[in-house]
Design a protein around this motif. Structure first.
Motif, mmCIF file in Angstrom:
data_model
loop_
_atom_site.group_PDB
_atom_site.id
_atom_site.type_symbol
_atom_site.label_atom_id
_atom_site.label_comp_id
_atom_site.label_asym_id
_atom_site.label_seq_id
_atom_site.Cartn_x
_atom_site.Cartn_y
_atom_site.Cartn_z
ATOM 1 N N ILE A 62 -20.666 18.430 17.251
ATOM 2 C CA ILE A 62 -21.060 17.482 16.225
ATOM 3 C C ILE A 62 -22.291 16.670 16.588
ATOM 4 O O ILE A 62 -23.063 16.309 15.733
ATOM 5 C CB ILE A 62 -19.904 16.527 15.892
ATOM 6 N N ALA A 63 -22.501 16.389 17.846
ATOM 7 C CA ALA A 63 -23.657 15.591 18.246
ATOM 8 C C ALA A 63 -23.641 15.469 19.758
ATOM 9 O O ALA A 63 -22.635 15.701 20.416
ATOM 10 C CB ALA A 63 -23.599 14.187 17.622
ATOM 11 N N VAL A 64 -24.788 15.105 20.302
ATOM 12 C CA VAL A 64 -24.843 14.800 21.720
ATOM 13 C C VAL A 64 -24.054 13.514 21.948
ATOM 14 O O VAL A 64 -24.222 12.529 21.243
ATOM 15 C CB VAL A 64 -26.303 14.618 22.186
ATOM 16 N N SER A 69 -8.765 8.552 11.542
ATOM 17 C CA SER A 69 -9.566 9.568 10.859
ATOM 18 C C SER A 69 -10.227 10.584 11.790
ATOM 19 O O SER A 69 -10.686 11.635 11.328
ATOM 20 C CB SER A 69 -10.652 8.897 10.002
ATOM 21 N N GLU A 70 -10.314 10.284 13.083
ATOM 22 C CA GLU A 70 -10.977 11.183 14.021
ATOM 23 C C GLU A 70 -10.181 11.275 15.319
ATOM 24 O O GLU A 70 -9.419 10.362 15.666
ATOM 25 C CB GLU A 70 -12.398 10.687 14.335
ATOM 26 N N ASN A 71 -10.379 12.361 16.043
ATOM 27 C CA ASN A 71 -9.824 12.513 17.380
ATOM 28 C C ASN A 71 -10.554 11.549 18.311
ATOM 29 O O ASN A 71 -11.754 11.703 18.535
ATOM 30 C CB ASN A 71 -10.005 13.951 17.856
ATOM 31 N N ALA A 84 -16.443 11.020 9.771
ATOM 32 C CA ALA A 84 -17.537 10.732 10.703
ATOM 33 C C ALA A 84 -18.095 12.016 11.307
ATOM 34 O O ALA A 84 -19.310 12.137 11.517
ATOM 35 C CB ALA A 84 -17.054 9.781 11.794
ATOM 36 N N SER A 85 -17.221 12.986 11.586
ATOM 37 C CA SER A 85 -17.685 14.284 12.098
ATOM 38 C C SER A 85 -18.680 14.917 11.132
ATOM 39 O O SER A 85 -19.721 15.460 11.540
ATOM 40 C CB SER A 85 -16.500 15.238 12.294
ATOM 41 N N SER A 86 -18.369 14.840 9.840
ATOM 42 C CA SER A 86 -19.261 15.426 8.828
ATOM 43 C C SER A 86 -20.605 14.706 8.801
ATOM 44 O O SER A 86 -21.652 15.344 8.634
ATOM 45 C CB SER A 86 -18.595 15.365 7.451
#
Length: 270
Positions: free
Chosen positions: A6-8, A45-47, A113-115
């Motif tokens: 997903i991102a650095v 909402s996220e891991n 947030a991942s999206s």
């Protein structure tokens, strides 16, 4: 980029951290529950091993207890309420590269947030994004899952109830303009990005539902109308280039109407 990348990361343990600022006015038990639902849906909402949230809740009801969740700080600022001043205070308390400024009447869907991180990673020119609302955007021409829609339209690409940006964007725009204490805050944000040539996108793979402001409904119709008009004139003064005399007449007419509304002689029209 791999589909699950997903991102650095911006932490030593490989996580991506968001600074999240949420404004709340828990004036009643139901408004308190609304803020709590917002926080609970956000934190679930996220891991947390991949994406975590450093949350600042700025609570306008100083008698309301602190929010007892891991990673959540409650701050009580001095009145009067000022949307941008409060948001600026919260933004300055963090240092993460991604910042979310949010209402408290939100419900965060899984993976929102991942999206957004995938959207940022797909386009280096993208500095600001909004998640889609499944209640608002489909009926306004934006289908969920239809990609990134670029633009600066308020209540279209720009959803003022949840704005997420790269912290480095503030090097270009400066902090939020504190002349906008509530109304026209998102209009000023949109106009600033457009004038600075900063790309903004509505990311329809990311979903955060806006449940409608119950806090706003605690104000009288007259007070809402008066605050809206004042902010409208501040916005026009900033961006229109019209003369001080023009706005002197506008303010004079505004305040002369108030007794007529109070007496019921005139009706409030937006």
């Amino acid at each position: 980029m791999a589909s699950d990348e997903i991102a650095v990361s911006n932490t030593e343990d490989g996580r991506v951290v968001f600074d999240v600022v949420i404004l709340s006015f828990a004036k009643t038990d139901s408004l308190r529950r609304m803020t709590e639902h917002c926080l609970q849906s956000l934190l679930a909402s996220e891991n947390p091993e991949r994406i975590s949230f450093e949350v600042v809740v700025i609570e306008s009801n100083h008698a309301s207890p602190r929010y007892d969740y891991e990673g959540v700080e409650t701050v009580y600022l001095s009145p009067p309420f000022n949307y941008h001043r409060y948001m600026n205070h919260g933004i300055k308390r963090g240092n993460s590269p991604f910042v979310a400024i949010c209402n408290n009447d939100l419900s965060f869907h899984q993976g929102w947030a991942s999206s957004l991180l995938r959207a940022f990673a797909s386009d280096d020119s993208l500095y600001s994004v909004s998640p889609a609302c499944s209640l608002h955007h489909p009926r306004n021409g934006f289908e969920l899952g239809s990609g990134i829609h670029y633009g600066h339209g308020v209540l279209r690409e720009i959803s003022g109830w949840c704005l997420v940006f790269k912290r480095q964007m503030l090097d270009i725009t400066g902090m939020l303009d504190e002349r906008f204490y509530f109304w026209y805050a998102d209009d000023d944000y949109a106009r600033t990005l457009k004038e600075k040539g900063i790309a903004h996108g509505l990311v329809t793979d990311s979903v955060v539902d806006h449940l409608d402001s119950q806090t706003l409904k605690t104000h009288s119709t007259l007070r809402q109308w008066l605050m809206t008009k004042r902010s409208q004139y501040v916005f026009e003064r900033k961006w229109s280039g019209k003369s001080r005399y023009y706005f002197f007449r506008k303010y004079l007419k505004l305040y002369l109407k108030i007794p007529l509304y109070l007496l019921g002689v005139k009706k409030i029209r937006n």
